[in-house]
Design a protein around this motif. Structure first.
Motif, PDB file in Angstrom:
ATOM      1  N   SER A   1      30.269 -10.573  28.608  1.00  0.00           N
ATOM      2  CA  SER A   1      31.582 -10.957  28.107  1.00  0.00           C
ATOM      3  C   SER A   1      31.441 -11.668  26.769  1.00  0.00           C
TER       4      SER A   1
ATOM      5  N   THR B   1      39.980  -9.818  27.641  1.00  0.00           N
ATOM      6  CA  THR B   1      38.547 -10.110  27.708  1.00  0.00           C
ATOM      7  C   THR B   1      37.769  -8.941  27.139  1.00  0.00           C
TER       8      THR B   1
ATOM      9  N   TYR C   1      33.999  -7.133  26.007  1.00  0.00           N
ATOM     10  CA  TYR C   1      32.628  -7.024  26.485  1.00  0.00           C
ATOM     11  C   TYR C   1      31.786  -6.254  25.468  1.00  0.00           C
TER      12      TYR C   1
END
Length: 937
Positions: A337, A345, A347
């Motif tokens: 992350s 979010t 990644y």
């Protein structure tokens, strides 16, 4: 790293080694950076290493095990395995491990262990264990490696008890691939937990290079850096890659090993099996396909995952994608992350894992690959991420759309100060797309200025002048601004003079960025022509500039930069009271605005540093400028760099650090040579002449004077422009040498000429300085009345301008003249007041002996410093030896085949270990500790 895998730097052995760290391989690379953190935290209750397989956890713990022994810490070790996932066996192994240190500690716990598997019985055994530990005076560290192998909740509970009940002399260190199953909140709040994750466990670039050299015997710095970036500092990745390279670059007997190429570095066959076994084999086919598609993107989120794998259908897919990414991250399966942005979010993959996935992606048919790239292009464009959109558009085969998008977003990126991103977008475009669009070629020239590719920018201008239609007035205006900016970086007033008519011809519909940029260029030209009032009038009479209804503040066209231009005009005159009023506010606002105002922040800092030095606030000047110098050199104009490096040199000289003072001047000279800036070279040489003469080094000063006068040959000091300063500095150098040689008559005549030149150019500070210098020479010639009159005139000018150091830096004789000249007019209370301030400033600097450096030495400090010599690494010791011969950073870097930045980093460490603050203090300490070590043969 798992005990089941061969850890980089260690060799495996039989099961008995579960109670001690694996034996270290001779080719291990030290992790001093992390070892220092862990050793400093040795009295913490808990140390946690959490990272993916092959991240070097076991190696680091093994090194820490050895590092703790000199501190008289007892260390117990236990490597866990799947067989330990049983509460009874776990307790047995735990007790056996600590019993290796001292059986007395575990005697009572051994008796209680195994007497029931209920929670209460287990707790009793643990209480007995910690009680046995607490009765000891020695500190005890328990290291648990491969903790992810145990998943029994009862075992996790015992770990929590160990932490909750731990006495002050007990410390628990745990290494795991997965999240540690205990609560550390209370320890974190008390500052008693050290947690090192993948971000910390990754090798730095320097560590990667050292590791690769240990594995391969020799590797170039360039190849080492490329491998570091490819593996993201992942230790096992470097190990696997180095093994693969060692096999593939080996040649037949008698043949040279082949050169490393990009194809070698991107050949994932050497580590694909690892990822197949440790990651992909654990996933469902649909998840593997999703990861392969995502590998086409450098970063990704759940929404993007859906767009690439389900043709954009969102129903139910988004939550499943989010859950999959969170699980992969939680299991340390090389998905990390990067935090939230806009409520999403994001990644990324470990770069080496991504290369493995990209191998699969390239095996897909071309239509499937283009479909993924097009889906990514559309998604990134719709979500306001032009850099990713452009890259994927090119990869999808639509370079024309990518070029149009770059032109569309260029202005906004420039306004936000994201020129590096814009430069990256341009580099993604095929050359033919750039050549076919004049707008892109103009943008390319502007970005070459940003990248400090001045010669490339200059080379592109003639063809642009030929290709941009005369009737396209906006494009011609933009081109004139680009040419003007290049002239500023070349310190070229003559070219700017020719450009002024074009900069005045503002076309209809010109945007605020163009108008503001043209105004600033015209102001720069006016001030270097000596017309300071005109330079400021251009700014004050200009209308306010707006972009989308908001004031234009940042960028080199905005209001903050314009105010800095006004401040620079005052500084060239020497009116530092006005400079201070402008720059304090600009510096504060620019710092708040970040990237969009970085150019204004640099000039404001340079000017503010000069103000602080002039006002005798030496420490404040040094602190302000030293932390910004790297940015200043890489982003600002020559006027800023000149001021910063001269001030830093002068501050070090005032502190008694002669080597550092010369180092800053040499850095200024190197900068001038690099960009062919004669004005900067001349200032550096003249300052070096003055410093050598103050040291009594007349031969060195004369040699520099020869160079300086050759540089100024053919330059008329009375002509406008920056080149006049070269001639003025040459005259200054000659005057200083004549004064040192007792040629006062010749010096006096030259000084009078210089005063007239400075007055003609409007350089009032310089005129005041030379007036006072002339007074000193007149006094030496016995012309006392003339000397007093000249000193009085200089003082009046200096007081009006707010000068302090410019007057005091004339030399020690100047202060006597200042005191004598001040009360010559009884009705004038101003001059005595000004003289008293100058006298107080002189005493403030010279009250502490220069040899004291940054402060008075405390009792025992010399012994502590001397002992610091033993802490220097081999590389640091080499640098110290070169320092003792007054060799500048750049030459040290060449001698040791390292970069100047690395030298600076080592010097910072050296100063910290020796408890000194400068080169001079370090050299003095070493010479005192090792008399005769600095002598040359």
């Amino acid at each position: 790293m798992d005990s089941s895998q061969t850890a980089p730097g260690f060799e495996t052995s039989d099961v008995n080694q579960r109670l001690r760290p694996p034996r270290r391989n001779t080719r291990v690379v030290g992790r001093e950076r992390l070892l220092a953190q862990m050793t400093e935290a040795r009295r913490h209750n808990c140390v946690v290493l959490e990272g993916a397989a092959g991240s070097g956890k076991t190696s680091l713990l093994g090194a820490w095990y050895q590092a703790l022994l000199p501190f008289s810490f007892d260390v117990a070790w236990l490597t866990l395995s799947a067989e330990d996932n049983d509460l009874s066996r776990w307790l047995d192994d735990l007790i056996t491990s600590i019993g290796q240190v001292d059986q007395e500690i575990v005697r009572e716990a051994a008796l209680l262990a195994g007497r029931g598997k209920d929670e209460e019985a287990t707790e009793r055994a643990l209480i007995a264990l910690v009680s046995g530990i607490s009765r000891r005076t020695q500190h005890l560290v328990l290291i648990l490696d491969d903790l992810h192998c145990v998943t029994d909740p009862g075992i996790h509970e015992t770990l929590q008890w160990l932490l909750d009940y731990a006495p002050a002399n007990f410390h628990l260190a745990m290494a795991s691939r997965a999240a540690i199953p205990v609560s550390l909140g209370r320890l974190r709040d008390r500052g008693l937990a050290l947690e090192l994750g993948m971000r910390e466990l990754r090798f730095t670039a320097a560590e990667s290079e050292a590791f690769l050299k240990a594995q391969l015997g020799e590797v170039s710095r360039r190849d080492a850096r490329r491998m570091h970036e490819l593996t993201d500092g992942w230790v096992a990745g470097l190990q696997l890659l180095s093994v693969h390279l060692e096999r593939n670059r080996g040649a037949k007997d008698g043949e040279a090993a082949p050169q490393l190429t990009r194809s070698h570095l991107l050949d994932a066959r050497g580590y694909a099996e690892y990822f197949e076994r440790e990651v992909l084999a654990r996933l469902a086919d649909v998840e593997v396909d999703a990861l392969v598609a995502l590998a086409s993107c450098t970063t990704f989120c759940a929404s993007l995952t859906v767009a690439l794998t389900t043709n954009g259908a969102q129903d139910g897919h988004h939550d499943r994608a989010l859950a999959m990414l969170a699980r992969l991250e939680g299991d340390h399966l090389f998905v990390e992350s990067m935090g939230e942005a806009g409520g999403t979010t994001w990644y990324r993959f470990n770069p080496l894992f991504r290369e493995t996935l990209l191998l699969r992606f390239r095996e897909w048919d071309a239509a499937r690959q283009r479909a993924v790239q097009r889906a990514a292009w559309v998604w990134f464009r719709e979500h306001g991420k032009p850099d990713d959109a452009v890259r994927h558009a090119v990869l999808a085969g639509d370079a024309a759309a990518a070029a149009d998008l770059v032109l569309e977003v260029a202005q906004q990126l420039r306004l936000r100060g994201e020129l590096r991103k814009l430069l990256g977008l341009m580099r993604l475009l095929p050359a033919e797309e750039i050549r076919s669009r004049v707008g892109l070629r103009l943008l390319e020239a502007q970005l070459q200025l940003f990248a400090r590719e001045f010669d490339a920018c200059a080379a592109s201008i003639p063809q642009l002048l030929a290709d941009v239609p005369v009737e396209d007035r906006r494009a011609r205006f933009r081109l004139a601004i680009t040419r003007g900016a290049l002239a500023v970086h070349y310190d070229d007033v003559e070219t700017m003079t020719a450009l002024v008519p074009e900069l005045l011809a503002v076309p209809d519909g010109a945007d605020s960025v163009g108008i503001g940029g043209a105004n600033n260029l015209r102001s720069w030209h006016a001030m270097h022509q000596g017309d300071f009032e005109r330079a400021r009038e251009i700014q004050t009479s200009a209308p306010a500039l707006f972009i989308d209804g908001a004031p234009l503040l940042g960028t080199p066209a905005g209001a903050l930069f314009s105010r800095c231009v006004m401040g620079l005009s005052y500084a060239l005159e020497g009116r530092f009271l006005q400079v201070e009023r402008i720059c304090r506010d600009v510096l504060a606002e620019s710092d708040r605005r970040g990237n969009e105002a970085v150019e204004a922040a640099c000039i404001a800092a340079a000017l503010m540093g000069e103000v602080l030095y002039e006002f005798n606030e030496l420490d404040a000047a040094r602190q302000l400028l030293e932390e910004r110098i790297e940015l200043l050199e890489r982003t600002s104009i020559p006027d800023s760099v000149l001021r910063v490096l001269r001030v830093l040199s002068a501050v070090q000289w005032m502190a008694g650090h002669q080597l550092d003072a010369f180092a800053w001047l040499e850095r200024l000279e190197e900068y001038g040579v690099q960009y062919r800036l004669d004005r900067l070279i001349a200032h550096s040489l003249a300052d070096q002449i003055q410093r050598h003469l103050e040291c009594g080094q007349h031969t060195q000063a004369q040699a520099l004077l020869v160079r300086l006068e050759a540089l100024s040959e053919g330059i008329d000091a009375s002509m406008p422009g920056t080149r006049a300063q070269v001639a003025v500095q040459a005259s200054r150098g000659r005057i200083l040498c004549e004064i040192a040689g007792g040629q006062d008559e010749s010096a006096a005549a030259r000084i009078q000429q210089l005063i007239e030149v400075c007055d003609a150019h409007g350089w009032q500070r310089d005129a005041a300085h030379f007036q006072l210098l002339g007074a000193v020479v007149d006094r030496r010639r016995g012309q006392v009345d003339k000397a007093r009159q000249a000193a009085t005139s200089a003082l009046r000018r200096g007081h009006r301008l707010g000068l302090m150091r410019s007057m005091l830096d004339v030399g020690p004789e100047a202060l006597t003249l200042i005191v004598d000249a001040a009360p010559s007019d009884p009705a004038d209370a101003v001059l005595p007041f000004y003289a008293s301030r100058l006298q107080a400033a002189h005493l403030a600097v010279h009250a502490v002996p220069a040899s004291a450096g940054a402060g008075t030495q405390r009792p025992g400090e010399s012994r502590q410093q001397a002992s610091g010599l033993d802490l220097l690494s081999e590389r640091e010791t080499e640098i110290v030896r070169l320092l003792m011969h007054a060799i500048p950073n750049k030459r040290i870097a060449r001698a040791l085949s390292i970069s100047p930045e690395t030298v600076k980093w080592h010097l910072k460490n050296i100063y910290g270990k020796l408890r000194v603050s400068s080169r001079d203090e370090a050299v003095a300490l070493i010479r005192n500790a090792h008399p005769g070590s600095g002598e040359t043969s």
